[in-house]
Design an enzyme around this catalytic site. Sequence first.
Site, PDB file in Angstrom:
ATOM      1  N   ILE A 435       0.869  -1.178   0.000  1.00 51.94           N
ATOM      2  CA  ILE A 435       0.000   0.000   0.000  1.00 51.94           C
ATOM      3  C   ILE A 435       0.903   1.223   0.000  1.00 51.94           C
ATOM      4  O   ILE A 435       1.711   1.406   0.924  1.00 51.94           O
ATOM      5  CB  ILE A 435      -0.928   0.006   1.223  1.00 51.94           C
ATOM      6  CG1 ILE A 435      -1.807  -1.245   1.240  1.00 51.94           C
ATOM      7  CG2 ILE A 435      -1.794   1.269   1.240  1.00 51.94           C
ATOM      8  CD1 ILE A 435      -2.637  -1.393   2.506  1.00 51.94           C
ATOM      9  N   HIS A 436       0.770   2.055  -1.012  1.00 49.24           N
ATOM     10  CA  HIS A 436       1.683   3.181  -1.174  1.00 49.24           C
ATOM     11  C   HIS A 436       0.953   4.503  -0.966  1.00 49.24           C
ATOM     12  O   HIS A 436      -0.185   4.660  -1.425  1.00 49.24           O
ATOM     13  CB  HIS A 436       2.274   3.154  -2.602  1.00 49.24           C
ATOM     14  CG  HIS A 436       3.318   4.190  -2.831  1.00 49.24           C
ATOM     15  ND1 HIS A 436       4.556   4.122  -2.250  1.00 49.24           N
ATOM     16  CD2 HIS A 436       3.303   5.328  -3.587  1.00 49.24           C
ATOM     17  CE1 HIS A 436       5.270   5.164  -2.644  1.00 49.24           C
ATOM     18  NE2 HIS A 436       4.526   5.916  -3.447  1.00 49.24           N
TER      19      HIS A 436
END
Length: 461
Positions: A435-436
């Site tokens: 998850i960025h």
Amino acid sequence: MLPGSWQWTFAGSEEDSGLGGTCVNVGCIPKKLMHQAALLGQALTDSRKFGWEYNQQVKHNWETMTEAIQNHIGSLTRGCRRALREKAVAHVNSCGEFVEHHKIKATNGKGQETYYTAAKFVIATGERPRYLGIQGDKEYCITSDDLFSLPYCPGATLVVGASPAALECAGFLAGLGLEVTVMVRSQLLRGFDQEMAEKVGSSMQQLGVRFLRKFVPVEVQQLEKGSPGKLKVVAQSTEGTEMIEGLYNTVLLAIGRDSCTKKIGLEKIGVKVNEKTGKVPVNDVEQSSVPYVYAVGDVVEGKPELTPVAVQAGKLLARRLFGGRLEKCDYINAPTVVFTPLEYGCCGYAEEKAVEVYRKENLEVYHTLFWPLEWTVARRDSNTCYAKIICSKFDNDRVIGFHVLGPKAGEITQGFAAAMKCGLTKQLLDDTIGIHPTCAEVFTTLEITKSSGLDITQKGC
């Protein structure tokens, strides 16, 4: 203690910290809230870099904080009492002591005695803070138990000890703007991964915490009375005859805790107890040397002293005794976090222990420093946060040790702990989409091994 079939009756040990025990009253709950208070102070500092403008002086009010925290603790203890009533559990607010096999005496605050008999008993009396045994310690020092309800700001504080509680208290006191010194006899966070422990110490030094390594107090003198007053501490080197002195407003002892097992009559029924530590040796089903006596929590020898571990062990014990279940508590993959200003979360083996159990040549260690996005605009250091996993080469690179030093490390560690229970491997991490931009995603992109010797410093995003 546990008498009868389904009804649980609790009798206190020689001292009772209230329903909910150490965690609710003088441990996890107030500690995390004071940690949060300190983090809010750091957020105020960072906010200017994000465009927030304020001219008025911002200061912290200790009394407001402690009153709010104690009010919350009160609500939790009332909730515990209500939950016991709803489950038809009798709470006996007395000091319990075995008088013979299958029989205890409970003495209340008025000296009134009541006797109980039962088929099975559970010892879960917990621990109490330890003192140094030097001149002036009990007269003038406080413990971590006292700090959370202290009615006045402690001022310049000397924290004695290097336990999680010591570093956590030192961390949030420094975060609240106080002058803090930590006196360490030997190593930081004994029993934890020592590379991580030293990184925790370095991150605290960056925040202004001063460390006095290899010293122990030998005397505490009161120079001035007050709230706080003024104390002089005389300390001696552990490596020679060097003596030092220091002046502080408060001396906080966090050198460990002693098990509350000495005054509950265990010797009368033959329960074996470690003479040095007071802890109760148990087998893999929490059974003591006396078959009908079990123990859970901090009084158990050789197990993690963590509230969720005690809760899980107690829950599984009840299911085995009365529910026909067989599941045992997993003490190895017990995740935990040290709530220092920069949190340290871990699960599984410390690197030193992994080497001892698996041998170094059978392990691969992946690691990296990382720079949280939130720190970039705030211009905080780019090479303080650190991630590390320890993998067993001959078990499909299974992750047997997980370590992270960074913001919200507790939240990160909890999720990966579940994955480790499911047999997490390095390949599974590589196959996971991150998850960025988050700190946790660093574990999905680990490439550098310690054995390679390659540089892990961060130079950009």
